[in-house]
Design a protein around this motif. Structure first.
Motif, PDB file in Angstrom:
ATOM      1  N   LEU A   9       0.858  -1.180   0.000  1.00 27.61           N
ATOM      2  CA  LEU A   9       0.000   0.000   0.000  1.00 27.61           C
ATOM      3  C   LEU A   9       0.897   1.233   0.000  1.00 27.61           C
ATOM      4  O   LEU A   9       1.716   1.410   0.904  1.00 27.61           O
TER       5      LEU A   9
ATOM      6  N   VAL B 113       0.011   6.805   1.021  1.00 29.42           N
ATOM      7  CA  VAL B 113      -0.869   7.212   2.115  1.00 29.42           C
ATOM      8  C   VAL B 113      -0.315   8.478   2.767  1.00 29.42           C
ATOM      9  O   VAL B 113       0.892   8.572   3.028  1.00 29.42           O
TER      10      VAL B 113
ATOM     11  N   TYR C   7      -3.834   1.886   9.316  1.00 27.28           N
ATOM     12  CA  TYR C   7      -4.353   1.797   7.955  1.00 27.28           C
ATOM     13  C   TYR C   7      -4.507   0.331   7.573  1.00 27.28           C
ATOM     14  O   TYR C   7      -3.684  -0.510   7.943  1.00 27.28           O
ATOM     15  N   TYR C   8      -5.592   0.049   6.848  1.00 20.20           N
ATOM     16  CA  TYR C   8      -5.811  -1.333   6.393  1.00 20.20           C
ATOM     17  C   TYR C   8      -6.650  -1.305   5.123  1.00 20.20           C
ATOM     18  O   TYR C   8      -7.240  -0.281   4.756  1.00 20.20           O
ATOM     19  N   VAL C   9      -6.682  -2.438   4.430  1.00 21.71           N
ATOM     20  CA  VAL C   9      -7.391  -2.576   3.161  1.00 21.71           C
ATOM     21  C   VAL C   9      -8.508  -3.591   3.347  1.00 21.71           C
ATOM     22  O   VAL C   9      -8.303  -4.655   3.953  1.00 21.71           O
TER      23      VAL C   9
ATOM     24  N   CYS D 282       1.211  -5.015   3.302  1.00 21.23           N
ATOM     25  CA  CYS D 282       0.041  -5.682   3.882  1.00 21.23           C
ATOM     26  C   CYS D 282       0.304  -7.166   4.136  1.00 21.23           C
ATOM     27  O   CYS D 282      -0.189  -7.729   5.119  1.00 21.23           O
TER      28      CYS D 282
ATOM     29  N   THR E 208     -11.219  -1.156  -0.671  1.00 26.65           N
ATOM     30  CA  THR E 208     -11.301   0.100   0.075  1.00 26.65           C
ATOM     31  C   THR E 208     -10.100   0.232   0.999  1.00 26.65           C
ATOM     32  O   THR E 208      -9.716  -0.739   1.655  1.00 26.65           O
ATOM     33  N   ILE E 209      -9.526   1.422   1.043  1.00 24.48           N
ATOM     34  CA  ILE E 209      -8.440   1.736   1.977  1.00 24.48           C
ATOM     35  C   ILE E 209      -9.028   2.581   3.099  1.00 24.48           C
ATOM     36  O   ILE E 209      -9.633   3.630   2.842  1.00 24.48           O
TER      37      ILE E 209
ATOM     38  N   GLU F  89      -8.660   4.483   6.893  1.00 22.96           N
ATOM     39  CA  GLU F  89      -7.823   5.086   7.930  1.00 22.96           C
ATOM     40  C   GLU F  89      -8.566   4.987   9.260  1.00 22.96           C
ATOM     41  O   GLU F  89      -9.729   5.368   9.363  1.00 22.96           O
TER      42      GLU F  89
ATOM     43  N   SER G 178     -11.321   4.123  -2.618  1.00 21.40           N
ATOM     44  CA  SER G 178     -12.222   3.005  -2.872  1.00 21.40           C
ATOM     45  C   SER G 178     -12.436   2.864  -4.369  1.00 21.40           C
ATOM     46  O   SER G 178     -12.563   3.872  -5.082  1.00 21.40           O
TER      47      SER G 178
ATOM     48  N   VAL H 270      -2.706   0.321  -4.285  1.00 26.97           N
ATOM     49  CA  VAL H 270      -2.595  -0.945  -3.549  1.00 26.97           C
ATOM     50  C   VAL H 270      -2.602  -2.082  -4.571  1.00 26.97           C
ATOM     51  O   VAL H 270      -3.309  -2.035  -5.577  1.00 26.97           O
TER      52      VAL H 270
END
Length: 652
Positions: free
Chosen positions: A307, A310, A331-333, A465, A490-491, A493, A563, A631
């Protein structure tokens, strides 16, 4: 040229029956606003003075016409010129041109009896036809019938000419082949029923040699057929079958689909528009014997890589005071997928009720008692980063143990070490709504799917990730619908505010008492200590800041920063993998990148610090090119490449 009539372009939809669509097409082609038929321009050719054969009806060059009539050459020039008002619409077929010129050269031939006996091919495409009527039997020599892209739900097979060899019904609303088998055209060699609504395992009963003894080519692609073993068992009876299309059906998603089909149908030459090679026949030899033992399920592997791009929002937040708040960012996907029968991976976010989220996110705390002096000193300097690292480690352990957690768990229990119950009950719905965690409206899975999430990680220039999840699905019909619609990546925060569980002590002045000598000694001692601390600060020794031992965390605030839709339809048409880099555009700013570089330069050694500072100074509006938010996403459909690979699961 094979005699045929085509009604697939340039004509408004006629609707109703096939014969009505054909008559409408011929009327517009040869009669409407066109100098053919009976008229002053060619009256002499319609009213012969003496009996002549049909060959003599065509006027010879030496024949003279009256002054009010047009010659054949003049009329043909009108229809052949692209600038003529009687020119055919763009995209018209060669058959349309032939019919229009025939209407000029031999107008007496344009009768129903001519059409019904002369034409061998009939194409009525996208005309809103819903009924195949008995008038179709008037075409005595019809061999090809194309009724694609209409609204046909059922066909009375007794209305189909027995001379048919090719029947195409693509893109209609047919739900079963049963209507075509009472009885079917006996000489049919090609049957195209792709992109219809056929569903279930009973359709295999209608593809046997009892109904189609001469069938060479069969296209059943993009329906909802699910029983591969039953379908192949029926297709084995078709001794002349050489071309077969089954892709786009749920049954084609199982790993052994191609190998099992090739080994079961020895005479097959082309499967799903791909030639069957001798090497494939050798690789899958013997697989058909174990067909009933093979699992009827599809397997997918989803991989999420790096990723990038950001923006680090922590540099824009003010420095926390002793009373907080200490702000951390993770942060995650996420992506949505069909609900798994068996899930093997790291983390799953399932759709949950907001009220249940509130009951799980209750006063989580964060402990720092285990830190030594150096760690506590570093943590005091940068509290948000220390909290983020602790939460990430704890979350990774929890997700690996559970294998799948719901949304409420990923926001609370995975993050916290301890949790305390609410101190009082809340009756007001308005107050209850205020306590609910703010969640972006886009962080919601579509109906029939659930969310899956990578591990929450703190900000880095490149966030790795390292996510891989295998999805095993047994209900294949929803899987096909999901692949047609695609998945949304979708990313997210995650912003968390932490507060000291115990407020910092406040020093109060002691009241005057006896024993002033002792108090004076204490004051002098305190002064000496302050002088020593000041001297240490001047020498460059940092003063240790005490980090509160326990932190109370507010519910996380979730914000979607990127997204987009990942198209998965290629997996339905035979592609083994969809690999893409989702690009959500630039979210970084020049100001935030400068602050990030300045902060990072303070953490490094002096040599590296100089390089960092130089790179930070180099950031200017003229040369600033921020990296877009991207990503890496890969979704693979598991396909067996040999019989041994397909049978490996049975051995295990």
């Amino acid at each position: 040229m094979e005699p045929s009539v085509s009604s697939d372009s340039g004509v408004p939809p006629a609707g109703g029956t096939v014969s009505a669509a054909v008559q409408e097409h011929l009327r517009q082609l040869c009669l409407r606003e066109f100098p053919c038929g009976t008229g002053s321009w060619n009256k002499s050719r319609f009213l012969p003075q003496t009996w002549r054969t049909w060959r003599e009806l065509v006027p010879r060059e030496e024949e003279t016409v009256s002054a009010g009539e047009e010659t054949v050459e003049a009329l043909l020039g009108l229809v052949r010129s692209h600038h003529s008002p009687w020119a055919l619409p763009k995209g018209s077929s060669a058959e349309d041109s032939f019919l229009r010129e025939l209407a000029i050269q031999s107008p007496l031939m344009i009768k129903d009896t001519f059409f019904y006996s002369y034409f061998r091919s009939l194409r009525v495409v996208d005309k809103g036809v819903s009924l195949v009527d008995r008038d179709l039997l008037k075409f005595l020599n019809l061999e090809e019938l194309v009724l694609s892209a209409n609204k046909i739900m059922e066909i009375d097979a007794t209305n189909l000419p027995p001379t048919l060899k090719v029947l195409e019904l693509y893109g209609n609303l047919i739900t079963s082949m049963k209507c075509l088998c009472t009885p079917p055209p006996p000489r049919l060699q090609h049957l195209g029923l792709g992109h219809n609504k056929m569903l279930g395992s009973l359709e295999s009963l209608y593809v046997t040699s009892n109904h189609w003894p001469h069938l060479v080519s069969l296209d059943l692609g993009f329906n909802d057929l699910t029983d591969l073993q039953g379908m192949i068992a029926s297709l084995r009876t078709l001794q002349h079958l050489r071309l077969l299309v089954l892709q786009g059906n749920p049954l084609a998603l199982v790993p052994y689909y191609r190998g099992f089909t090739i080994d079961s149908l020895a005479g097959l030459c082309v499967l799903d528009d791909v030639t069957v090679t001798p090497n494939e026949k050798h690789q899958f030899r013997g697989l058909s014997v174990s067909g009933d033992l093979l699992a009827r399920e599809a397997q997918f592997v989803v991989t999420i890589g790096n990723l990038k791009g950001v923006m680090d929002n922590s540099v824009l937040d003010p420095e926390p005071g002793p009373e907080g708040p200490f702000i951390t960012y993770n942060y995650y996907v996420t992506y949505d997928f069909v609900k798994d029968e068996e899930t093997e991976g790291t983390n799953e976010m399932a759709e949950v009720d907001p009220d249940s989220v509130l009951t799980e996110i209750v006063n989580p705390t964060f402990s720092t008692e285990e830190l030594d002096d150096e760690e506590r000193e570093e943590a005091a300097e940068e509290v948000p980063e220390q909290v983020a690292e602790e939460m990430t480690d704890e979350m990774a352990e929890g997700s690996l143990e559970s294998g799948g957690t719901e949304l409420g768990e990923s926001e609370s229990s995975v993050i916290s070490v301890h949790s305390a119950p609410l101190l009082q009950s809340i009756d007001s719905s308005e107050e209850l709504a205020k306590l609910r965690p703010p969640i972006d409206a886009q962080v919601c899975s579509s109906p029939g799917t659930v969310f899956f999430s990578t591990v929450h990680k703190p900000w880095e220039d490149v966030i790795s990730c390292d996510y891989e999840m295998q999805h095993t699905l047994k209900d294949l019909v929803p899987v096909k619908a999901f692949l047609l619609s695609g998945t949304t990546v979708t990313i997210v925060e995650e912003k968390i505010l932490s507060w000291p569980l115990v407020p910092p002590p406040v020093e109060l002045p002691l009241p005057g008492k006896k024993g002033k000598g002792e108090n004076d000694k204490r004051k002098e001692k305190d002064k000496k200590g302050k002088v020593e601390e000041l001297s240490k600060d001047r020498k460059g020794v940092k003063k240790k800041k005490e980090l509160p031992k326990e932190l109370r965390q507010d519910p996380p605030v979730l914000t979607v920063i990127g997204s987009g839709l990942v198209v998965l339809e290629p997996l339905l048409v035979g592609e083994p993998m969809v690999s893409t880099v989702c690009n959500f555009g630039v979210v970084r700013t020049l100001e935030s990148d400068k602050l990030t570089n300045l902060r990072d330069s303070k953490k490094t050694k002096k040599a590296v610090k100089k390089e960092k500072s130089r790179s930070g100074v180099a950031l200017s509006e003229s040369v600033y090119e921020p990296e877009p938010l991207t990503v890496e996403v890969t979704i693979q459909l598991i396909q067996c490449r040999s019989a041994e690979e397909a049978l490996l699961g049975l051995v295990a």
